[in-house]
Design an enzyme around this catalytic site. Structure first.
Site, PDB file in Angstrom:
ATOM      1  N   SER A   6       0.869  -1.182   0.000  1.00 53.01           N
ATOM      2  CA  SER A   6       0.000   0.000   0.000  1.00 53.01           C
ATOM      3  C   SER A   6       0.901   1.226   0.000  1.00 53.01           C
ATOM      4  O   SER A   6       2.063   1.154   0.437  1.00 53.01           O
ATOM      5  CB  SER A   6      -0.857   0.016   1.272  1.00 53.01           C
ATOM      6  OG  SER A   6      -1.422   1.307   1.477  1.00 53.01           O
ATOM      7  N   TYR A  59      -2.441  -1.010  10.458  1.00 56.30           N
ATOM      8  CA  TYR A  59      -2.412  -1.210   8.997  1.00 56.30           C
ATOM      9  C   TYR A  59      -1.087  -0.708   8.410  1.00 56.30           C
ATOM     10  O   TYR A  59      -0.421  -1.408   7.636  1.00 56.30           O
ATOM     11  CB  TYR A  59      -3.599  -0.473   8.376  1.00 56.30           C
ATOM     12  CG  TYR A  59      -3.759  -0.709   6.891  1.00 56.30           C
ATOM     13  CD1 TYR A  59      -4.439  -1.829   6.415  1.00 56.30           C
ATOM     14  CD2 TYR A  59      -3.230   0.187   5.961  1.00 56.30           C
ATOM     15  CE1 TYR A  59      -4.592  -2.047   5.037  1.00 56.30           C
ATOM     16  CE2 TYR A  59      -3.380  -0.024   4.594  1.00 56.30           C
ATOM     17  CZ  TYR A  59      -4.063  -1.139   4.139  1.00 56.30           C
ATOM     18  OH  TYR A  59      -4.211  -1.352   2.784  1.00 56.30           O
TER      19      TYR A  59
END
Ligand code: NAI
Ligand code: BGC
Length: 265
Positions: free
Chosen positions: A151, A164
């Protein structure tokens, strides 16, 4: 340009929705046999298999929790039993459990690390073992390919999402360290770092007013679509990318270009 994955077998984790689903379809269109891993939504995984069959492709759905060692062993076992080999792993499964730092529970920390980071470790380890056992099958210039779904948050800090961001920061060095370790065996390991792509994981911020605010962070002026990522995922596992080893490709419309600095600083 036509990219072929003819004769290759690909496992895509989290293949029943969002980016994973689009990658399954792109790989099947390129001629790969696809194993659609899913966590809980069997109907959605069956849909992907059906879509692939309708265009003459070959696919099977396999339930497995990527954070569970025995599930991952079963996922690879079933793949090899049915199709005889595995040539490509896309370690795509991921989740968010967001909370401000002081309120984040240990359960939400553990769940995200287990799926997003340990899950990639377990799947990549099984893939490396399988590639070594089967050796060169003559279907690609490398003996196997691993693509990790990272990401932009492997680079961009993300308040309210430390579990995350930490998991994706971990994926970056898991990917590059593994790439370094296995490159000499002609196993290619790379990653994609998507920006904001319209999928179920971020529905709340890609619709309505949320989308307007999000666009301020995207110099290219649009939210990404799953096929933007699937196109990159197809290229990176193909022989066109044979000399690309240990790289993270950002597919983010410029989100990592610090757009806030455009007329400031
Ligand atoms: P999604 O929510 O549609 O896909 C995530 C998939 O992972 C789902 O199919 C889910 O069932 C599966 N999954 C969750 N826990 C699992 C487990 N324990 N075992 C097996 N599968 C599990 O969302 P999306 O966007 O398609 O996410 C795919 C990957 O892309 C994730 O790793 C996510 O972090 C990453 N990503 C997504 C971005 C976006 O903007 N959509 C941006 C950057 C990265
Ligand atoms: C997250 C999405 C978010 C995107 C950009 C991804 O890793 O899963 O929710 O929209 O990054 O911030």
């Amino acid at each position: 340009m036509q990219i072929s994955l003819q004769g290759q077998i690909a496992i895509v984790t989290g293949g029943s929705s969002g980016l994973g689903r689009e990658i399954c379809l792109a790989y099947a269109r390129a001629g790969a046999t696809v194993v659609v891993n899913f966590h809980h939504d069997a109907d959605a995984a069956d849909d992907v298999v059906k879509l692939i069959s309708q265009v003459g492709g070959n696919a099977m759905a396999v339930q497995a929790d990527v954070g569970q060692e025995s599930d991952v062993a079963r996922l690879f076992g079933q793949t090899i039993e049915r199709f005889g080999a595995v040539d490509i792993l896309v370690a795509n499964s991921g989740m968010q459990k967001d909370a401000r730092f002081a309120e984040m529970s240990i359960e939400d920390w553990d769940a995200v690390i287990k799926t997003n980071l340990t899950g990639q470790f377990l799947c990549a380890r099984s893939a490396v073992k399988a590639f070594r056992l089967q050796g060169d099958r003559g279907v690609s210039r490398s003996i196997g390919k691993i693509l990790c779904m990272s990401s932009v948050h492997q680079t961009i800090p993300w308040a309210g999402h430390v579990n995350y961001a930490a998991s994706k920061g971990g994926v970056a060095l898991l990917m590059s360290s593994l790439a370094q370790e296995v490159a000499a065996e002609r196993i290619r390991v790379n990653a994609i770092a998507p920006g904001a792509i319209r999928t179920p994981i971020n529905e709340a911020v890609t619709q309505g007013d949320g989308a307007e605010k999000l666009l301020e962070l995207i110099p290219y002026g649009r939210i990404g679509e799953p096929e933007d990522v699937a196109n990159a995922a197809l290229f990176l596992v193909s022989d066109l990318a044979d000399y690309i080893v240990g790289t993270t490709l950002f597919v983010d419309g410029g989100m990592t270009l610090y757009p806030g600095f455009e007329d400031n600083g």
